[in-house]
Design an enzyme around this catalytic site. Sequence first.
Site, PDB file in Angstrom:
ATOM      1  N   GLU A  21       0.890  -1.169   0.000  1.00  7.53           N
ATOM      2  CA  GLU A  21       0.000   0.000   0.000  1.00  7.53           C
ATOM      3  C   GLU A  21       0.923   1.212   0.000  1.00  7.53           C
ATOM      4  OE1 GLU A  21      -1.704   3.028   0.568  1.00  7.53           O
ATOM      5  OE2 GLU A  21      -2.174   2.543   2.650  1.00  7.53           O
ATOM      6  N   CYS A  78      -2.118   8.984   3.050  1.00  8.01           N
ATOM      7  CA  CYS A  78      -1.922   8.476   1.688  1.00  8.01           C
ATOM      8  C   CYS A  78      -3.080   8.784   0.743  1.00  8.01           C
ATOM      9  CB  CYS A  78      -1.644   6.978   1.713  1.00  8.01           C
ATOM     10  SG  CYS A  78      -2.957   5.985   2.460  1.00  8.01           S
TER      11      CYS A  78
END
Length: 485
Positions: free
Chosen positions: A251, A285
Amino acid sequence: MKRRNPMDRESLITGCWIHGREVVTHRFWSVEDPAERAVIARVHTASEEEVNQAVCSSAQAFANWRMLSPEKRSELIKKWAELLKRNAERLSEVLSLEVGKPIRSARSEVVSAADFLDYCATEGIRISARYSDSGFIVIREPVGICGIITPYNYPLSTLAVKVGPALMAGCTAIVKPDEHTPLSSLMAAKLALDAGIPPGVINVLCGPGEEAGRLLVRHPSVRLISFTGSTKVGKEIYAECSAYIKRVILELGGNCPAIIASDASWERHLDSITQQTFKNTGQYCYRITRIIVHKSIYESFTARFVEKTRNLRVGNPKSEETQLGPLNNLKIYENFRRQILSVLEHGGEMLLGEVPEETPSGGYFVRPVVFRNVPTSARIGFQEYFGPVAFIIPFSDDDEALELANDTIFGLAAYIFTEDYRRALRWSRNIEAGSIWVNRIHQARFDAPFGGFKQSGIGREKSLHGIEAFTELKTLYFKLDGDHR
């Protein structure tokens, strides 16, 4: 009654956590409070010896953990979640100190981590075999020992999102938290033991990624690496894992667009757009980085957005009123400063904010920055900005909006605001991103898969898909009595 200081030595684990006990070494890493740039703990870091100990411990625990029924694993994980909630205030204080996260946000992270473990403990029971009347069964088995490498920005919730599914699938986990924020992970591991999760099922190794992390990734007995962090480091891990054909869940970085059409009810969503842009001081993010606004509303939106951003409260994370704390560490601070200078050098117009001082006089505090009129030569879509900055970009028609949204190497998330559902569907189908929000913003749901396109990662976390990622498929062929085929 005197309130306990969360940094009291007797209340902290500062060694590596291996097979249910604290392991001290002869090497240290100083953990700093980014708000005051003061050392709050000296943590013992792992060498090859401790990595090998952790792997042996995990292998020993795996033999028994994998044989527990899913119901029993679920029961223990739920007890762990309950202990996280019981210790929420202490965990929140430690999170706030080591991350620089406002205390209200830290409390939210603890609750989110515990709630996800509860979800995982329920959903994981649903992993099932597939039976065929043609003489075979397809089953899922745990991958084995998993290396879990977590980031500094959300150390506890990221741990839960990775370790919960791994454990529920029957795997054991070796956690390597970011070297700047190991304390909350060590506390969580101790609480897992208190909840009845056996020693060795969760081990924690402390130290820099270049040392402890690399040793963990390279160890041949570790079958899967789950990593959240930068795309640069993700590529290095991917390359290292190829030597052993290890499974990876990556990720990685994001540079997320929000498209605001001329018919959007943007005033109604302005608060949530602003929060999603600057939350956690931009260290997030799937935050909004590029705001792509139709030219007919560009000036009015920009003025209101700048006004909202100016009113965000930057300050001491311990204060209940603070919305944005400091950046986490000097490396992040210096990189953010370089990025702001680069945009200015390319001719970007700074509407709000300032260039961070070269040497911070106190903590790693920065003011939110808003740019417009940034030339394409700045290539703002080709890097991740881990700090409080936004770029406001005008567009003329739907095709141009799509082109601008996809003008990036990343593809983690995107946001669409329009009252035209046909436009929303067309944009949603053509934006290259793993998650898209239309006319709403909220935390990614536990029961929905989360991950990115392009250089934002490989694999998916959360949901049943995220639990199954820690399993291998096995096909069993049977010849039964009376079967003459």
